[in-house]
Design an enzyme around this catalytic site. Structure first.
Site, mmCIF file in Angstrom:
data_model
loop_
_atom_site.group_PDB
_atom_site.id
_atom_site.type_symbol
_atom_site.label_atom_id
_atom_site.label_comp_id
_atom_site.label_asym_id
_atom_site.label_seq_id
_atom_site.Cartn_x
_atom_site.Cartn_y
_atom_site.Cartn_z
ATOM 1 N N GLY A 1 0.792 -1.223 0.000
ATOM 2 C CA GLY A 1 0.000 0.000 0.000
ATOM 3 C C GLY A 1 0.826 1.277 0.000
ATOM 4 O O GLY A 1 0.281 2.366 -0.181
ATOM 5 N N ARG B 1 -5.752 -26.481 -12.807
ATOM 6 C CA ARG B 1 -6.094 -27.653 -12.004
ATOM 7 C C ARG B 1 -7.608 -27.742 -11.915
ATOM 8 O O ARG B 1 -8.313 -26.828 -12.326
ATOM 9 C CB ARG B 1 -5.525 -27.509 -10.596
#
Lengths: 506, 176, 506, 176
Positions: free
Chosen positions: A171, A298
């Site tokens: 941030g 996956r």
């Protein structure tokens, strides 16, 4: 059609519900299965369901489920021609794929190259962008660019946008810019902060997606040139970026938007030469714009909701593809019907800071009846510990429409009993009743601030329940169930006849 | 039929104390809440740890365990903590001047082993129900330990960085 | 559309799995439910699932589930506007329907008149025959008819045919006649035997259906003039006329035959002014001819296989119809897909004369995963006694095709554990592997002579299992599961490390 | 490592006797069947009454109870009766001259209460495995009680019309 690379024995390199799910699919295809387990999982359901079981090592994943060497030794010892990685653990390890290849073992999933291409967000973005897949617009601004160049770049990215330090994180130097007029000032400050903090004033501009919904598209690709999409899953009910409730179709998608996202997902899969089942994740903004987020190479936890709507078996398709067979339905994707919802039941106390809950499962009671599917690994006597993920059970429901599916899920949650631990079922029930959820107008913030209902003085049920439980404990009375030949303990009998008198007057 | 005095339980619920009397009269078992009778039929499901009670004809199945002077009840859709004491417990507590809700009730204990990441309250600080008291890292996740009810922090037994076992006392909490 | 006769509270006048099934449907429709129970069922699942529960009486059905007076009192006490009878008990009692009507309680099912019309085979036959529903051809021959009249009547019935005494039973005077040439002799002898045995020489001729298959058609009829059929269920796997395995669609039906049977079923239902869900049963001969057998004026045990193929909720439709609403899909019956099979799991020892098995259920483990549905009333701690039907659980599977559905059912049966009692699961597994079943060429005799496989000397698994179980018992060693913080008992640990050494060489 | 002699069990299976030796050697637990070693890992699932054994790497879960000198084992797809005795049991039996398979093994008992409808065999009659011995009415159904194995009928303890309790001796059966 006989398989080019037949699999008669499959090793499942995972644990928990996904290992159980893979074993179910393999058994239906007539395969022999091999489970692997850590010491903590010796009595697990996947060990008991598989035909063979091989110990890997102690509980720590690094000593068991992540031990590539041991898994490949187990393949050799059991004659397994293939290994299914499930999700998590080694499922997205290109190194594992390569080790399987070197050992002559089929990896049920994509190639190492495809896995690496989609392995991080930057390389994934670079891979899919040339195929026209929309990515979150962004651009890099080096220090000392002139105002005109800055404004041109910023407008190219579009508003609102985030300005962040290229070198940094956490941030530092991040600014939200809502309109063109704020650009120059924000970038000057952000660049300055970045220079101070990281010694590099380069900033990155990225479009900020407001009220984002998290929508993903299921794809399947075989070795015969077919890549298809099977609609979307809406995964916006999240806590700390963990999905909690998923549904399909998404209440937010129009057929036109779905078709465009499916085309983008197929393009993304084709851009990396993808094979097997995969998921392309998108952020969908409040404006209906969608942007590629990442590709999961996956099977996903939430795959059953797609299976319910499309009536396909994604694990069976994976196992077909791995044997060199085409997708069972080719390009003729079944027409989806109805609405499916999945709820992830976890061992945690959602009302007290989501603390994981541990204990021994007592009398497990799972829901049944129409449109309800249980994918879990729970069993009576199971020790729920802290070694692995705390998801115990996925409840999946399907019904004609969304409203009925919600009622069915509430019914299924109400039937579920996992005594011995605390679960997030109460939170699930509250969420399904939340007007934001029932209306379909929710985003990833929906779980924030969800609190249990207040205690009500008029509600005497807990008061009486507590007193009866203590009375039973204090008296150490064994209260047997009423059954033929068993004489109820006097106090039960007494209570019954008292009640009968009170109610029936008989 | 002679009416015997039954066994009394003192239950804290929604800020009020309820007196539940369970009476074994000649003709049957009676449950009275603050003197009001409620028809009850209760039975245990064998081997399951569950109780089913039919009270005012409504059917409720629940699990119950006792912890720090309270019944932890799990119903289908909620888990509730209900402080309760029987007559003997109440007399013993009054004699020793303990706080309501059981002697150990004031201790917040850790439900799992972990490492204290941050302590968010100090001694003598008033806290509201649900307010985070500390952050415990376990299972690679940061877990907020929250106040089970409003109160005033007594002793803070731990400090940041400290490893704690399951059941370890973390913070004591006195009633407001 | 708001319901003309809204039901907000429903009383379920049954027990076991069908009571659970009704409660599930009612809860999804937002209804409050009332269970009734006998003393033997105090801890049953239906009592725990319902919102309210009312005791009826002792275990004997005549003192509990057949007590019309008590059930209607319970409706009054709880404010239930309607009662669902399930199957069995009062489900086909016209007297109960009339008592409900008199008490102002909606009976979820057909009218008393329709029930009476279909109540016995003779009146049912008389009701449906005028509508052109094919019945088993038959005719009565009074004593002393002349040879020409006998031959004409016999040829009208068709061959092969059974000749039986009208007055009698128990096979007395019964003859199988395969061709015209045998008719006169057979009838003379049968009539003579009948005269001797019953004092009445009248005989009844009935077409003999060879290798009969038992196929039934599901119908739904509402109060808005709509009666529809939802395909068939094949119920030929039976033991002592009890269905054991059912499937849909039937391997024996062509689309053309199905359409004709559906039309006949709708005609049969309309012939008695039927409302609600019902089933028309037919015998289908090896020649593809079909004949009305009877109509079941209730929901059937095997209704879920229709629900799986058609993706409908027959119980919800019953509850809609009872409220005066039309069938949710009107005449647009959903297109069925795939194949569904149901197996009835019963507490019995199929390998030892089908003795009922009693006991307390331990760690119940039910199957899950794709395409598997469990409709049961089992729970941990359940006392399985002799008071009621011994069916504990219906396993229902659905898959794209019949072969996959069979594999799925075998997988589901393999996962199911009901420790504490003996079940017919081994018989089920053998039947699903029987070449007659897998080929689809079976009839109602398929279970005759099914025997467990012989013990094989080479199979050491039972030998070692018995020795280990006795060793554990003799040593009174508690063997805890491996789990973090629990130290395995030495012999387990020892066995494990020995095994590791032997297998892994580590 | 010293090799101790282990505990021996005598198991009847498929018409043969197998000697199973379970040995606690210093390095581990060994299972030998007629002297051949088999790698075994066995564990009980807590609260479930089930055992899981991994033998020759194959995973088998089963329930076991003991009745009349035999282990009744329930696997996923079969229930089997395996006569078994340990050394002490065998010695005791040999000393008293009892038949193989346990002293009580010869008694056919009723698994449920019922009424004997018909007795189909008489004393000294040879019977084959599976042959019906009598018909017992229970649960409104007639149930055939069959011979668990071949043998010669010893005593018939019951007669038609008689009510029997669960566990009552019906017929004794001696080996052929």
């Amino acid at each position: 059609m006989s398989a080019p690379h037949p699999i008669t024995t499959l090793l499942v390199a995972n644990r928990g519900e996904i290992a159980v799910r893979v074993i179910r699919a393999a058994h239906e295809l007539g395969m022999r299965t091999v489970a692997v387990y850590s010491d903590a999982d010796r009595t697990s359901l996947h060990v008991r369901m598989a035909h063979e079981a091989v110990r890997l090592g102690p509980a720590a994943p690094s000593e068991s489920y992540l031990r590539i060497d041991r898994i490949l030794e187990a393949c050799k010892a059991t004659g397994a021609q293939a290994v299914h990685p499930g999700y998590g653990f080694l499922a997205e390890s290109a190194e594992f794929v390569e080790a399987c290849e070197a050992a002559g073992v089929i990896f049920v999933g994509p190639s190492a190259a495809a896995m690496r291409a989609m392995g991080d967000k930057i390389s994934a973005r670079a891979t899919v962008e040339p195929s026209g897949v929309p990515v979150v617009p962004g651009a890099t601004l080096t220090e000392g660019a002139d105002d005109a160049a800055i404004l041109a770049t910023a407008c190219g990215v579009g508003f609102p946008q985030l300005v962040k330090a290229s070198a940094g994180g956490g941030g530092k130097g991040m600014r939200l810019v809502r309109e063109e007029g704020e650009v120059l000032d924000a970038i000057a400050r952000a660049s300055g902060e970045a220079l101070t903090a990281f010694g590099d004033g380069t900033v990155y501009l990225e479009r900020f997606i407001e009220e984002p919904r998290h929508v993903e598209i299921q794809v399947l690709a075989d070795n015969h040139g077919t890549t298809v999409a099977l609609g979307e899953r809406e995964c916006s009910v999240q806590r700390r970026h963990q999905k909690v409730i998923e549904e399909s179709p998404s209440p937010a998608l129009t057929p036109e938007l779905r078709a465009r996202m499916e085309a983008a997902a197929v393009a993304a899969a084709e851009s990396c030469g993808y094979r097997s089942a995969g998921t392309v994740e998108f952020l969908v903004g409040a404006d209906g714009g969608f942007h590629f987020l990442e590709m999961n190479t996956r099977i996903q936890v939430e795959h059953p909701i797609t299976e319910m709507c499309y009536r396909v078996d994604l694990l069976a398709e994976q196992l077909r593809i791995a044997q060199g067979l085409p997708i069972s339905f080719g390009r003729d994707v079944p027409v989806p019907a109805g609405h499916a919802i999945e709820a992830r039941i976890c061992a945690e106390d959602a009302d007290h800071g989501f603390m994981p809950s541990t204990g021994t499962l007592g009398a497990v009671q799972l829901p049944g009846g129409p449109g309800v599917r249980c994918d879990g690994h729970v069993y009576v006597g199971q020790e729920v510990g802290l070694d692995y993920d705390n998801m115990l059970l996925k409840l999946i429901v399907h019904a004609d429409d969304r409203a009925t599916a919600i009622e069915r899920m509430k019914r299924a949650l109400w039937e579920t009993r996992l005594p011995g631990i605390t679960t997030n079922i109460p939170l699930m029930l509250r969420t399904l009743d939340d007007p934001r959820f029932t209306s379909g107008h929710y985003d990833t913030s929906i779980l924030e601030g969800s609190a249990p209902p207040a205690e009500e003085a008029a509600d005497l049920v807990p008061v009486i329940a507590a007193a009866l439980a203590m009375h039973r404990r204090v008296r150490r009375t064994h209260v047997p169930p009423a059954s033929p030949g068993t004489r109820p303990a006097p106090w039960v009998q007494a209570g019954r006849s008292w009640w009968n008198r009170g109610t029936w007057g008989s | 039929m002679t009416t015997q005095r039954g066994t009394r339980y003192y239950v804290q619920w929604a800020g009020e104390e309820r007196v539940v009397e369970i009476r074994s009269a000649a003709g049957g078992l009676e449950v009275l809440v603050d003197g009001e009778p409620h028809p009850v039929d209760v039975t245990a499901v064998e081997d399951s740890g569950l109780l089913n009670m039919i009270v005012d004809r409504e059917s409720w199945t629940y699990g119950a365990r006792f912890e720090n002077g309270a019944a932890m009840l799990s119903f289908h859709d909620r888990e509730v903590r209900v402080p309760i004491e029987d007559e003997r417990g109440r007399l013993a507590r009054l004699a020793t001047g303990g706080a309501a809700g059981g002697a150990d009730d004031s201790e917040i204990t850790s439900v799992m082993p972990g490492i204290v990441k941050e302590v968010l309250v100090a001694a003598e600080e008033p806290v509201s129900a649900g307010q985070p008291l500390l952050i415990l890292e376990a299972m690679k996740m940061e877990n907020e330990i929250r106040a089970p009810r409003e109160g005033i922090v007594g002793t803070v037994h731990i400090e940041a960085g400290q490893a704690v076992d399951k059941g370890a006392s973390l913070v004591s909490l006195a009633p407001l």
